[in-house]
Enzyme design. Sequence first.
Site, PDB file in Angstrom:
ATOM      1  N   HIS A 209       0.798  -1.232   0.000  1.00 23.14           N
ATOM      2  CA  HIS A 209       0.000   0.000   0.000  1.00 23.14           C
ATOM      3  C   HIS A 209       0.829   1.280   0.000  1.00 23.14           C
ATOM      4  O   HIS A 209       0.266   2.368  -0.095  1.00 23.14           O
ATOM      5  CB  HIS A 209      -0.961   0.028   1.191  1.00 23.14           C
ATOM      6  CG  HIS A 209      -0.300   0.362   2.493  1.00 23.14           C
ATOM      7  ND1 HIS A 209       0.518  -0.513   3.153  1.00 23.14           N
ATOM      8  CD2 HIS A 209      -0.318   1.489   3.244  1.00 23.14           C
ATOM      9  CE1 HIS A 209       0.960   0.050   4.262  1.00 23.14           C
ATOM     10  NE2 HIS A 209       0.479   1.272   4.342  1.00 23.14           N
TER      11      HIS A 209
HETATM   12  C1  UD1 Z   1      -2.433   5.680   5.790  1.00 23.08           C
HETATM   13  C2  UD1 Z   1      -1.119   6.186   6.384  1.00 23.08           C
HETATM   14  C3  UD1 Z   1      -0.070   5.087   6.279  1.00 23.08           C
HETATM   15  C4  UD1 Z   1      -0.564   3.792   6.883  1.00 23.08           C
HETATM   16  C5  UD1 Z   1      -1.870   3.415   6.218  1.00 23.08           C
HETATM   17  C6  UD1 Z   1      -2.452   2.133   6.743  1.00 23.08           C
HETATM   18  C7  UD1 Z   1      -0.670   8.600   6.110  1.00 23.08           C
HETATM   19  C8  UD1 Z   1       0.155   9.583   5.368  1.00 23.08           C
HETATM   20  N1  UD1 Z   1      -0.601   7.339   5.665  1.00 23.08           N
HETATM   21  O1  UD1 Z   1      -2.186   5.458   4.403  1.00 23.08           O
HETATM   22  O2  UD1 Z   1       1.087   5.498   6.984  1.00 23.08           O
HETATM   23  O3  UD1 Z   1       0.402   2.792   6.673  1.00 23.08           O
HETATM   24  O4  UD1 Z   1      -2.803   4.488   6.435  1.00 23.08           O
HETATM   25  O5  UD1 Z   1      -3.629   1.819   6.077  1.00 23.08           O
HETATM   26  O6  UD1 Z   1      -1.324   8.949   7.063  1.00 23.08           O
HETATM   27  N2  UD1 Z   1      -9.574   4.794   1.694  1.00 23.08           N
HETATM   28  C9  UD1 Z   1     -10.739   4.079   1.705  1.00 23.08           C
HETATM   29  N3  UD1 Z   1     -11.320   3.839   2.924  1.00 23.08           N
HETATM   30  C10 UD1 Z   1     -10.797   4.296   4.085  1.00 23.08           C
HETATM   31  C11 UD1 Z   1      -9.600   5.050   4.038  1.00 23.08           C
HETATM   32  C12 UD1 Z   1      -8.992   5.275   2.836  1.00 23.08           C
HETATM   33  O7  UD1 Z   1     -11.235   3.652   0.691  1.00 23.08           O
HETATM   34  O8  UD1 Z   1     -11.371   4.037   5.142  1.00 23.08           O
HETATM   35  C13 UD1 Z   1      -8.899   5.042   0.385  1.00 23.08           C
HETATM   36  C14 UD1 Z   1      -9.201   6.380  -0.163  1.00 23.08           C
HETATM   37  O9  UD1 Z   1      -9.303   6.264  -1.541  1.00 23.08           O
HETATM   38  C15 UD1 Z   1      -7.963   7.205   0.180  1.00 23.08           C
HETATM   39  C16 UD1 Z   1      -6.865   6.137   0.125  1.00 23.08           C
HETATM   40  O10 UD1 Z   1      -7.497   4.954   0.573  1.00 23.08           O
HETATM   41  O11 UD1 Z   1      -7.768   8.229  -0.717  1.00 23.08           O
HETATM   42  C17 UD1 Z   1      -5.693   6.444   0.999  1.00 23.08           C
HETATM   43  O12 UD1 Z   1      -6.092   6.698   2.347  1.00 23.08           O
HETATM   44  P1  UD1 Z   1      -5.168   7.627   3.286  1.00 23.08           P
HETATM   45  O13 UD1 Z   1      -5.702   7.660   4.665  1.00 23.08           O
HETATM   46  O14 UD1 Z   1      -4.893   8.929   2.627  1.00 23.08           O
HETATM   47  O15 UD1 Z   1      -3.775   6.880   3.282  1.00 23.08           O
HETATM   48  P2  UD1 Z   1      -3.368   5.341   3.361  1.00 23.08           P
HETATM   49  O16 UD1 Z   1      -2.766   4.969   2.079  1.00 23.08           O
HETATM   50  O17 UD1 Z   1      -4.455   4.484   3.921  1.00 23.08           O
END
Ligand code: UD1
Length: 372
Positions: A209
């Site tokens: 991820h």
């Molecule tokens: C975040 C953390 C990362 C951690 C990871 C674990 C930061 C910078 N990154 O990354 O360190 O390892 O969480 O999962 O804080 N999304 C969903 N559902 C959700 C949440 C996110 O579909 O409940 C999708 C969305 O499209 C979003 C993407 O995942 O844009 C990324 O989510 P985001 O919280 O920005 O970062 P992660 O890649 O999950």
Amino acid sequence: MGSSMRIANIVGARPNFVKIAPLMAAMRERAEVEPMLIHTGQHYDARMSDSFMEQLGIPVPDVHLGIGSGTHARQTGEAMMALERQFEADRPDLVLVVGDVNSTLAAALVASKAGIPVAHVEAGLRSFDRGMPEEINRIVTDALSDYLFVTESSALENLAREGVDPGKVFLVGNVMIDTLLQNRPRAESLRVAEGLAVTPGEYALVTLHRPSNVDDRGTLAGLLEILEWLAGELPVIFPVHPRTRNALERFGLWAGLGKVPGVTLLEPQGYLEFLCLSSQARLVLTDSGGLQEETTALGVPCLTLRENTERPITVTEGSNQIVGTDPVRVREAVRGVLARRGVEQRRPELWDGRAAERIVAILIDELGGRAG
Ligand code: UD1
């Protein structure tokens, strides 16, 4: 100490829940502390948030800020604005943050500017790669923190090099491993592998991820080729993070991946289901930080698909190897693991299931003393 110390515990993203669970439990054991839980809402899916809270017995958050996804500035900014309002309305005596996600950084910034002491659990880890958003979050959070709780000795060195007063730094062990040790028997009883028609001990578990691996089409396609090869060696189980799923769909790679023989794609798993899968895997391939530590505690071989790690103890003492994303190097490492039985490793010092207890005892000592 007079009245009890009010601690605001901040969570936002999936790995935070695993870390906060034993801390909330340890705080609830102590009359000197009145814990509250604030969820920023960075992760909002049932699969990424609620199921973890339920399985880990984390109380329903006292406050849910509902910030959701967005660019880094937007996500961090939304969390900061909401937390500022929250701390103004209900000022805690201490703000406790865990890990290195955007919610961690946001809370540390707001609390420190409001003059509220900040405790950072999992401080001092450094990948020395500022291309990783988490590295920036770690550096800034540590610079602002008043109590820094660390999992491994490399973190002591990193913080000393950055000029952090050693009096603020405490080597306490690893709260994520507290959660793992407590839940392992329950997780293993779920028999998740059998449900997927694979044999425990005879499959590879894959997670991906990190933006550096999944946000670029060429890099991601290269990793999928590695998975395809790997599936020729042993069955591959791949729970797909939402970020990765979005990228696969955007690049037109999702449908093809679903047809690769030997690869089982899964939705993001609950904590217990995933722990069942990781504890019984023949090997794990991942770019997750937390999973490098979990496999070390489990004694399961781990190949980290990155060029660096902020958790070097998992390599020097644990079962982790840093292999990058070059197919030749990854294949060689997989063959090496499959040729061996068992790994030579030991569980790092203080990764014993009692880190949260130590942290809470130190906070009571330190803040209790200060409040007189
Ligand atoms: C975040 C953390 C990362 C951690 C990871 C674990 C930061 C910078 N990154 O990354 O360190 O390892 O969480 O999962 O804080 N999304 C969903 N559902 C959700 C949440 C996110 O579909 O409940 C999708 C969305 O499209 C979003 C993407 O995942 O844009 C990324 O989510 P985001 O919280 O920005 O970062 P992660 O890649 O999950």
